[in-house]
Design an enzyme around this catalytic site. Structure first.
Site, PDB file in Angstrom:
ATOM      1  N   CYS A  10       0.845  -1.189   0.000  1.00 37.14           N
ATOM      2  CA  CYS A  10       0.000   0.000   0.000  1.00 37.14           C
ATOM      3  C   CYS A  10       0.883   1.242   0.000  1.00 37.14           C
ATOM      4  O   CYS A  10       1.867   1.302   0.740  1.00 37.14           O
ATOM      5  CB  CYS A  10      -0.894  -0.020   1.239  1.00 37.14           C
ATOM      6  SG  CYS A  10      -2.015   1.382   1.366  1.00 37.14           S
TER       7      CYS A  10
ATOM      8  N   GLU B 130      -8.624  -0.919  -3.070  1.00 36.68           N
ATOM      9  CA  GLU B 130      -9.010   0.496  -3.117  1.00 36.68           C
ATOM     10  C   GLU B 130     -10.405   0.716  -2.528  1.00 36.68           C
ATOM     11  O   GLU B 130     -10.645   1.721  -1.853  1.00 36.68           O
ATOM     12  CB  GLU B 130      -8.923   1.036  -4.546  1.00 36.68           C
ATOM     13  CG  GLU B 130      -7.541   0.950  -5.174  1.00 36.68           C
ATOM     14  CD  GLU B 130      -6.406   1.492  -4.313  1.00 36.68           C
ATOM     15  OE1 GLU B 130      -6.627   2.439  -3.527  1.00 36.68           O
ATOM     16  OE2 GLU B 130      -5.281   0.968  -4.418  1.00 36.68           O
TER      17      GLU B 130
END
EC number: 3.5.1.88
Length: 180
Positions: free
Chosen positions: A88, A131
């Site tokens: 991430c 996401e």
């Protein structure tokens, strides 16, 4: 358009469920362009609006040379799972194995408010799930098994970026509480 600072683990915006987009206007189109530029500059395969401090349900992706975006997504996931490492941009340098659905169908809207269906498997499915989690205030480390999560939290505490804050400009213009 601009490359914006990416918010890091510990920033409350990453843990706050994002608000649905209601105005499909020029500001939204600028946000999407900024998200794409920021994602490509990082570089990454996906970026959600909360990661740049904007609490709206929007994300962008760049998977296998296809760049796109989705506004107000909802997901239908396959029962079949895939294994793979996941990282991430808000947790730089960290990557851990994580099971995700192998296929995903994401329904939402484009920048003009027109309905969009995004179907994908493997990396695209993983990206869409990751996401969309951001839009719900969930980080990938929340989905790790307890042992892996413990290792991740230790790595976060030891990371050189741990505890860093990002200076955020505030505008005198009303934005209904959104950092646009």
């Amino acid at each position: 358009m601009a490359v914006r600072p990416i918010r890091l683990f510990g920033d409350p915006v990453l843990r706050t469920p994002a608000e649905p987009v209601t105005d499909f206007d020029k500001e939204l189109r600028v946000l999407i362009k900024d998200l794409i530029e920021t994602m490509q500059d990082a570089p990454g395969v996906g970026l959600a609006a909360p990661q740049i401090g904007v609490s709206l349900r929007v994300f962008v992706y760049d998977v296998d040379g296809v760049v796109g975006h989705l506004v107000n997504p909802s997901l239908d996931l396959s029962e079949e799972q895939q294994d793979g490492d996941e990282g991430c941009l808000s947790l730089p340098g960290l990557s851990y194995p994580l099971k995700r659905a192998k296929r995903a169908v994401a329904k939402g809207f484009n920048e003009f408010g027109e309905p969009v269906i995004l179907e994908g498997s493997d990396l695209l499915a993983r990206c869409v799930q990751h996401e969309t989690d951001h839009l719900d205030g969930v980080l990938f480390i929340d989905r790790l098994d307890p042992e892996q999560r413990k290792l991740a939290m230790r790595a976060i505490r030891e990371a050189e970026w741990a505890g860093q804050t990002v200076r955020v400009k505030t505008s005198p213009h009303p934005t209904r509480g959104k950092a646009l």
